[in-house]
Design a protein around this motif. Structure first.
Motif, PDB file in Angstrom:
ATOM      1  N   ALA A  88      27.309   0.082   2.375  1.00  0.00           N
ATOM      2  CA  ALA A  88      27.304   1.445   2.925  1.00  0.00           C
ATOM      3  C   ALA A  88      27.718   2.466   1.873  1.00  0.00           C
ATOM      4  N   ARG A  89      28.672   2.086   1.017  1.00  0.00           N
ATOM      5  CA  ARG A  89      29.076   2.985  -0.070  1.00  0.00           C
ATOM      6  C   ARG A  89      27.912   3.208  -1.038  1.00  0.00           C
ATOM      7  N   THR A  90      27.159   2.150  -1.307  1.00  0.00           N
ATOM      8  CA  THR A  90      26.009   2.263  -2.201  1.00  0.00           C
ATOM      9  C   THR A  90      24.919   3.125  -1.573  1.00  0.00           C
ATOM     10  N   TYR A  91      24.730   2.984  -0.261  1.00  0.00           N
ATOM     11  CA  TYR A  91      23.718   3.763   0.456  1.00  0.00           C
ATOM     12  C   TYR A  91      23.945   5.265   0.299  1.00  0.00           C
ATOM     13  N   GLN A  92      25.197   5.677   0.288  1.00  0.00           N
ATOM     14  CA  GLN A  92      25.519   7.094   0.239  1.00  0.00           C
ATOM     15  C   GLN A  92      25.001   7.777  -1.025  1.00  0.00           C
ATOM     16  N   VAL A  93      24.839   7.013  -2.108  1.00  0.00           N
ATOM     17  CA  VAL A  93      24.422   7.631  -3.373  1.00  0.00           C
ATOM     18  C   VAL A  93      22.922   7.461  -3.634  1.00  0.00           C
ATOM     19  N   LEU A  94      22.204   6.813  -2.706  1.00  0.00           N
ATOM     20  CA  LEU A  94      20.769   6.613  -2.892  1.00  0.00           C
ATOM     21  C   LEU A  94      19.990   7.881  -2.546  1.00  0.00           C
ATOM     22  N   SER A  95      18.948   8.143  -3.311  1.00  0.00           N
ATOM     23  CA  SER A  95      18.018   9.218  -2.972  1.00  0.00           C
ATOM     24  C   SER A  95      17.028   8.709  -1.927  1.00  0.00           C
ATOM     25  N   ASP A  96      16.290   9.626  -1.313  1.00  0.00           N
ATOM     26  CA  ASP A  96      15.254   9.234  -0.352  1.00  0.00           C
ATOM     27  C   ASP A  96      14.250   8.272  -0.994  1.00  0.00           C
TER      28      ASP A  96
ATOM     29  N   TRP B  85       9.977  10.618   7.831  1.00  0.00           N
ATOM     30  CA  TRP B  85      11.378  10.959   8.030  1.00  0.00           C
ATOM     31  C   TRP B  85      12.178  10.751   6.756  1.00  0.00           C
ATOM     32  N   GLY B  86      13.324  11.455   6.677  1.00  0.00           N
ATOM     33  CA  GLY B  86      14.246  11.250   5.575  1.00  0.00           C
ATOM     34  C   GLY B  86      14.989   9.933   5.731  1.00  0.00           C
ATOM     35  N   LYS B  87      15.789   9.571   4.722  1.00  0.00           N
ATOM     36  CA  LYS B  87      16.420   8.243   4.739  1.00  0.00           C
ATOM     37  C   LYS B  87      17.397   8.098   5.899  1.00  0.00           C
ATOM     38  N   ASP B  88      18.118   9.165   6.263  1.00  0.00           N
ATOM     39  CA  ASP B  88      19.061   9.061   7.380  1.00  0.00           C
ATOM     40  C   ASP B  88      18.328   8.856   8.695  1.00  0.00           C
ATOM     41  N   GLU B  89      17.226   9.590   8.906  1.00  0.00           N
ATOM     42  CA  GLU B  89      16.460   9.433  10.149  1.00  0.00           C
ATOM     43  C   GLU B  89      15.868   8.032  10.259  1.00  0.00           C
ATOM     44  N   ARG B  90      15.287   7.539   9.155  1.00  0.00           N
ATOM     45  CA  ARG B  90      14.712   6.190   9.173  1.00  0.00           C
ATOM     46  C   ARG B  90      15.785   5.149   9.441  1.00  0.00           C
ATOM     47  N   ARG B  91      16.899   5.291   8.751  1.00  0.00           N
ATOM     48  CA  ARG B  91      17.974   4.307   8.899  1.00  0.00           C
ATOM     49  C   ARG B  91      18.508   4.309  10.328  1.00  0.00           C
ATOM     50  N   VAL B  92      18.688   5.486  10.886  1.00  0.00           N
ATOM     51  CA  VAL B  92      19.194   5.594  12.257  1.00  0.00           C
ATOM     52  C   VAL B  92      18.261   4.890  13.230  1.00  0.00           C
TER      53      VAL B  92
ATOM     54  N   ALA C 239       0.827  -1.210   0.000  1.00  0.00           N
ATOM     55  CA  ALA C 239       0.000   0.000   0.000  1.00  0.00           C
ATOM     56  C   ALA C 239       0.861   1.260   0.000  1.00  0.00           C
ATOM     57  N   LEU C 240       1.924   1.250   0.787  1.00  0.00           N
ATOM     58  CA  LEU C 240       2.812   2.416   0.846  1.00  0.00           C
ATOM     59  C   LEU C 240       3.523   2.644  -0.491  1.00  0.00           C
ATOM     60  N   TYR C 241       3.887   1.553  -1.160  1.00  0.00           N
ATOM     61  CA  TYR C 241       4.611   1.675  -2.430  1.00  0.00           C
ATOM     62  C   TYR C 241       3.740   2.340  -3.494  1.00  0.00           C
ATOM     63  N   PHE C 242       2.460   1.960  -3.528  1.00  0.00           N
ATOM     64  CA  PHE C 242       1.564   2.489  -4.560  1.00  0.00           C
ATOM     65  C   PHE C 242       0.868   3.780  -4.133  1.00  0.00           C
TER      66      PHE C 242
ATOM     67  N   ARG D 282      13.597   4.397   0.077  1.00  0.00           N
ATOM     68  CA  ARG D 282      12.255   3.989   0.495  1.00  0.00           C
ATOM     69  C   ARG D 282      11.809   2.745  -0.263  1.00  0.00           C
ATOM     70  N   ASP D 283      12.032   2.715  -1.561  1.00  0.00           N
ATOM     71  CA  ASP D 283      11.611   1.569  -2.367  1.00  0.00           C
ATOM     72  C   ASP D 283      12.360   0.302  -1.972  1.00  0.00           C
TER      73      ASP D 283
END
Length: 246
Positions: free
Chosen positions: A213-221, A160-167, A112-115, A225-226
């Motif tokens: 972690a290197r890949t995470y740095q270049v991901l957008s929010d 939250w943004g990706k950093d907040e969610r990840r934390v 549901a969140l994805y769509f 999320r996806d």
């Protein structure tokens, strides 16, 4: 162990480490499917906990700047309170019922969140609700090793943004898994054999976590999320499947 078994051990460690480095959780989701071809479940499950802790510890420096303890502490207190209760429930509850319930939840809500095209930013309940979600995650972690899905899903609807969610879900999972490891060590589940396999798996785990972690740095929010919703959905499929006795 055969050469193939060692290769599977490394591949599981690398894949689990990469996903954890990328998303902050998911070692068991990908590693167990590989390790169970070469290791008995009792060893594989303990190995997942150890490698999860190592992978998350190795990537904490990359998100340390984003940690807001005002945001995290309700989840941690709730989770630590829930772990002992979940452990006590092992003798009285059917883990398959919990697996099926959580599995269905993880099939419905991430989809549901994805769509959903409208951004969601629930503020319902504030820190008390966050603590309650942490408590539920702690219970499920102590009962069936399922500490991550509910707090991760909750963090996805807080806006939250990706950093907040990840934390939030990485520090939560790290804390609950460490508590679970201490309980297992105290009850004799961490055998010499488990320690040996962990030492063999750690290089793959650490390298995979570094690359993730290197890949995470270049991901957008949006992409982060996806990925998180996709991992939650796959986790739901696995939980429903295992709860039905397959």
């Amino acid at each position: 162990m055969t050469t193939i078994a060692y290769v599977l051990l490394f591949l599981g460690a690398f894949a689990g480490g990469f996903v954890t480095g990328l998303a902050g959780f998911g070692t068991g989701l990908v590693a167990l499917g590989i390790w169970l071809y070469a290791l008995p479940p009792s060893i594989a499950v303990s190995l997942v906990i150890i490698c999860s802790i190592v992978a998350q510890t190795s990537t904490l420096p990359s998100i340390w700047h984003a940690i807001d303890f005002k945001l995290v502490w309700p989840f941690l207190i709730g989770g630590l309170a829930g772990v002992p209760l979940g452990t006590m429930l092992i003798a009285h509850a059917d883990p398959n019922v919990f697996k099926l319930s959580v599995g269905v939840l993880l099939l419905v809500f991430p989809t549901a969140l994805y769509f959903n095209s409208t951004p969601i930013a629930w503020s319902f309940g504030g820190r008390l609700a966050d603590a309650a979600i942490g408590f539920a995650g702690g219970i499920l972690g102590g009962l069936a090793g399922l500490s991550g899905p509910i707090p991760t899903l909750w963090a996805s609807v807080r806006g939250w943004g990706k950093d907040e969610r990840r934390v939030v879900f990485q520090t939560f999972n790290w804390t609950v898994l460490t508590a679970s490891l201490c309980v297992q060590a105290g009850t004799g589940f961490i055998t010499r054999e488990v320690v040996w396999f962990a030492l063999l798996a750690l290089p793959g785990t650490i390298f995979g976590a570094w690359l993730g972690a290197r890949t995470y740095q270049v991901l957008s929010d949006h992409h982060f999320r996806d990925i998180v919703l996709g991992l939650l959905f796959l986790s739901g499929i696995g939980l429903v499947w295992s709860s039905l006795g397959h």
